[in-house]
Structure formats: structure tokens, C-alpha cells
Design a protein around this motif. Sequence first.
Motif, PDB file in Angstrom:
ATOM      1  N   ARG A 141      -7.964  61.178  51.821  1.00 58.39           N
ATOM      2  CA  ARG A 141      -9.256  61.726  51.779  1.00 58.39           C
ATOM      3  C   ARG A 141      -9.600  62.907  50.669  1.00 58.39           C
ATOM      4  O   ARG A 141      -8.688  63.713  50.662  1.00 58.39           O
ATOM      5  N   PHE A 142     -10.784  62.827  50.119  1.00 58.35           N
ATOM      6  CA  PHE A 142     -10.807  63.938  49.226  1.00 58.35           C
ATOM      7  C   PHE A 142     -10.654  65.330  49.794  1.00 58.35           C
ATOM      8  O   PHE A 142      -9.862  66.497  49.390  1.00 58.35           O
ATOM      9  N   GLU A 143     -11.346  65.335  51.022  1.00 52.79           N
ATOM     10  CA  GLU A 143     -11.229  66.789  51.716  1.00 52.79           C
ATOM     11  C   GLU A 143      -9.737  67.399  52.105  1.00 52.79           C
ATOM     12  O   GLU A 143      -9.684  68.497  52.215  1.00 52.79           O
ATOM     13  N   SER A 144      -9.175  66.376  52.464  1.00 51.71           N
ATOM     14  CA  SER A 144      -7.638  66.673  52.910  1.00 51.71           C
ATOM     15  C   SER A 144      -6.748  67.211  51.945  1.00 51.71           C
ATOM     16  O   SER A 144      -5.867  67.774  51.927  1.00 51.71           O
ATOM     17  N   ILE A 145      -7.422  67.030  50.468  1.00 56.42           N
ATOM     18  CA  ILE A 145      -6.246  67.490  49.566  1.00 56.42           C
ATOM     19  C   ILE A 145      -6.778  68.881  48.880  1.00 56.42           C
ATOM     20  O   ILE A 145      -6.091  69.584  48.627  1.00 56.42           O
ATOM     21  N   VAL A 146      -8.223  69.187  48.994  1.00 58.63           N
ATOM     22  CA  VAL A 146      -8.604  70.247  48.506  1.00 58.63           C
ATOM     23  C   VAL A 146      -9.072  71.272  49.583  1.00 58.63           C
ATOM     24  O   VAL A 146      -9.078  72.693  49.263  1.00 58.63           O
ATOM     25  N   CYS A 147      -8.745  71.036  50.997  1.00 56.89           N
ATOM     26  CA  CYS A 147      -9.008  71.854  51.882  1.00 56.89           C
ATOM     27  C   CYS A 147      -8.392  71.406  53.324  1.00 56.89           C
ATOM     28  O   CYS A 147      -8.021  70.397  53.707  1.00 56.89           O
ATOM     29  N   PRO A 148      -7.653  72.594  53.895  1.00 58.94           N
ATOM     30  CA  PRO A 148      -6.887  72.325  55.107  1.00 58.94           C
ATOM     31  C   PRO A 148      -7.729  72.129  56.483  1.00 58.94           C
ATOM     32  O   PRO A 148      -6.994  71.755  57.372  1.00 58.94           O
ATOM     33  N   GLN A 149      -9.066  72.358  56.558  1.00 61.60           N
ATOM     34  CA  GLN A 149      -9.934  72.607  57.585  1.00 61.60           C
ATOM     35  C   GLN A 149      -9.925  71.341  58.232  1.00 61.60           C
ATOM     36  O   GLN A 149      -9.723  71.185  59.586  1.00 61.60           O
ATOM     37  N   GLY A 150     -10.141  70.082  57.639  1.00 63.55           N
ATOM     38  CA  GLY A 150     -10.133  68.936  58.334  1.00 63.55           C
ATOM     39  C   GLY A 150      -8.972  68.474  59.169  1.00 63.55           C
ATOM     40  O   GLY A 150      -9.006  68.177  60.439  1.00 63.55           O
ATOM     41  N   ALA A 151      -7.592  68.815  58.773  1.00 67.03           N
ATOM     42  CA  ALA A 151      -6.379  68.612  59.454  1.00 67.03           C
ATOM     43  C   ALA A 151      -6.431  69.727  60.738  1.00 67.03           C
ATOM     44  O   ALA A 151      -6.078  69.366  61.737  1.00 67.03           O
TER      45      ALA A 151
END
Length: 527
Positions: A141-151
Amino acid sequence: MFAASKSIMHRQPQSNSNDIVNITILGGGTAGWITAGVIAAHHKKQKTNLVNITLVESPTIPIAGVGEGTWPSMRRTLKEMGISETDFLLQCNATFKQGAKFAKWVNGSDNDAYYHPLVEPSRYHAYNLANNYVNTPHSVRFESIVCPQGAVCELDLAPKNLSQREYEGLLNYSYHLDATAFASFLKKHCIEKLGVNHVIADIDQVEGTSETSITALITEKGEKITGDLFIDCSGFKSRLLGKHYETEYVSCQETLFCDRAATLHVDYDEGQTIPPYTISTATQAGWIWDIGLPHRRGIGHVFSSHHMNNEKAKQCLAKYIRRDISDIDIKYFDINPGHRKVFWKHNCVAVGLSAGFLEPLEASSLVLVEMAAKYIAEHLPKTSCVMPIVAKKFNQTFLARWEQIIDFLKLHYVLSERPEPFWEMHRNKDTWPDSLVDNLMLWKYQPPWHSDFAFVEEVFPSASYQYVLYGMQPNFTSSNNIDALECEQLMREETTKRKQQIQYFKNQLYDQRTLLNNIAKFGLPSH
């Protein structure tokens, strides 16, 4: 008619007749007390002692309590009002929110989910990583590449630990809160710490015509409450701007179709964690919100009554929470999505539900209250002769903000591939605002970026559009002439950084319930 009225005077300062000195707020819910607190705190900080604020609260009208989600701006708002974060968390039954998880919005499958986090993409203010993302294969996912918060959210970790001072954290965050407790908490703080006058009364009449400024509110007991500026926080009734001034209400039902909400409170299962994010799960004709507070979950189903009746909506909720629901446990509310055509008329400005309401998606209601209160505090007219100028600028600014929110909410629906009639209707371009049509055409060829939006202080910045756009449709933007090998290398570097950040946060953070229990015992360090 009003000659016999008794005037309520709360140490109102003496001033020239044209000075804007006495501010009267009608309505004591969250919107009213936030507005009172923001204005009072601003002028206290500026040492503007001439401003006198009176809030009039009905003893018979209950607080609407719409929305238990906030945006990170609430941290600044509370801090500037002089509120302790520890006190706020404990007394308002608040929890930490790090964004929203959208489930089943694309195709309805069990693995259909993405995050809209509150942390900006890496390098966001210097470089648009979405350009590189659209030019590389999408295995994650896009958000998992550019940001750690989803994880971090998936791990159910809080955004801070007990060593971080109040309003600071390792990750950006906002709150979930008990709206009724929050209003009571703000009331006490505003009265005791910020000197806001509190009048408990029902308003019977408004002194003034629909073509002139309001001079006073007349209570049912015949008492007169005067003011130079009146702020309408009276909720859906919009007693001043709507009823008195008969300001036109602009419906958005042809764009946003959800017009009903079914809500209930649900106890936690034994050992259940408190998710540090809002869960938004799509249904056949709407979506379900799931917000975790320390003692309960607040759950609601927002839906279109043209595509689903109350009983079917209740069945969807029962299936979601995996238990039976009795009729006494559930409450239904009508929603008329829209806003006033103007928000400031003569010497009256509407804030909160009296200005409008769309739907709870993305928690836009309270952030608009904060923005409006901040604008009024910072641009309070010195005299009545400049009030029309301030009103004009306020109306232009907030009309643009309402329209942008409508675009952003609609974006969530138009990108869906779900086959039900409700979702098919959303994909009909005749229901799209022209501004969204233009942006979606633009974003087919280039990713959303700062310059796509006119205002410096947007409700939802370009990062929010990126998270939703590529969370739902990773291939929406066609690849361009950027060097593919260079893009892949940069994406690998960013992926490595995210793994390192996630490991760091795993070592530093613990789950939300543990953090809240520790805050209750020890408190957070203050500044």
C-alpha cells in the motif's frame, strides 16, 4: 415590545457605541464552549481585556453530541486554552487517534483495507513521493511505503509513551472523546479559568429585524441579553442565522446521499484492545464507524434511506458487532447534508451545526468549529463599520472550506468499485462537484500536490488526497517519464526506512489501554 425587558449585565466593559466588545454566544454544546474558550484565551493572551464573552445555554435542549473524532488541530486548541492534556484525557474519557482505517470501501472483500494516517508522507514539504509511487510496481500500500503510522496502528500501539510531555508524541495524533463529557469539561474550564459569563436560559425572542443587526436576545422570563457580536452555536435549529435571518440552507443530498444514522454504545469484549484509530467499514448503502473510548465503543451506521430502511441498517450493525441489538439500544438520526449559503450576516456568525453538517466521515465537524473560532478570535472586528468586510472574508473562506470537504468526502465514494446501487449512483459523474471532476482529471496524469489547492490552511491537505486516492486506486495516476530505475531505488530506500521506524516504535510504544492506565496513575509531564 421590548421596553419592559430586564437587561442581564455581566461586568460588560464600557466602550464607544461602535466598538465590538460584548460577544454573546447562543448554545452550550461543544461548538459553543470551544468557540468561547478559543476567543477568550486568544484575547487573554493578547491582553485584550475589553472583550466580554457571555454564553447562553438552554436548560431544556440536550447537547447533540455529534462526532467523537477530532483532528490533530485539537491538541493546539486545547493547549492554547490552557487545558492540561492529562485532565482532558481522564475527564473526557478520551483516547488517542492516529487516523482512520477504511475497510471494504473498494470491493467489499475481507482484505480490502487501507489507512488514512495523520503522519505526513516522508519528505512531504520538499518532495512528492507519490510521483515515484505511480512509476513503480505496487506490491504494498502507498501509505505503508511513505509513512509508518499504518503499521503502528495495526500493532495497536499508542502514538506516545509516558515520557513525552503533554501534547507531544513520537507520532502525530488526535483524539476520540465522549462529546457530552467534553462539553461539560470545557464549560467548567471556560467559566473558572477564562472568565466566560454563563447564562442558563431559553430564548423567546430575538431583538432586531431580518435586515438589521441583532441588538439583544430576550429570554422566556423577559430578560434582555445584549451584545455587539452574536455567535450562533444553537445546533441544527440554527436559532439566529437560520430561523431569525432565514439564511438559505444549501443541500448537498444530490452529492452526498447518506441521510440517516443509527447509533449505539457497545461494551468491550474481555481483553479487547482499544484501537488507536477510527474504523470505517463500508456497507451496501453507507458505512459504519467504530470509535474506541476507554469504557465503551461508539458505533454508528450512516446510510441512505433511499437504498436501505432502518431495519436493514440495524441488521448490518448487528452483523458487524456480532450480537443482537434491541430497539431500545439504538438511536436513529436524520441527516440533511448541507450548509448555510452564508455563515456571517450582519452581526451574527454561525459556528458548528448551525452552520451546517455533512456526515461524520473523516471527522470534519469539530475541525470546522476550531477553524471558525480561531478565525473569529484573530479577526474580531474592532468596530461595527469594518464588520461587513470581516464577514465577507469569513464567508468566502468558509464557503471554500465547506466545498473542499464535500469534494474530499465524495472522493471516498467515487473511487469505490462496489456493485450495489448506492455505490453505482456515487460513480455517476452527474453527482460530482465540478471541482472534483477537474481534480480527478488532473490526477490521472499527476499526483495531488500542494499547488492543487487554493488555501494555505486547508482542512484536508494534498497528503490526505494521496492517502485516499492511492489507498483505493493504486494505479489511478498513469506513469510518466520519471526514470523507472531511480523511482524503484527511492521506493526501496523508503521501505527500508519504514521498517527501521516501525522497529523503533515497537521498542518505544505500548498499547493504548496500558498508556491510558499509566496516565491515570502518574499523569503526563507538563511543560
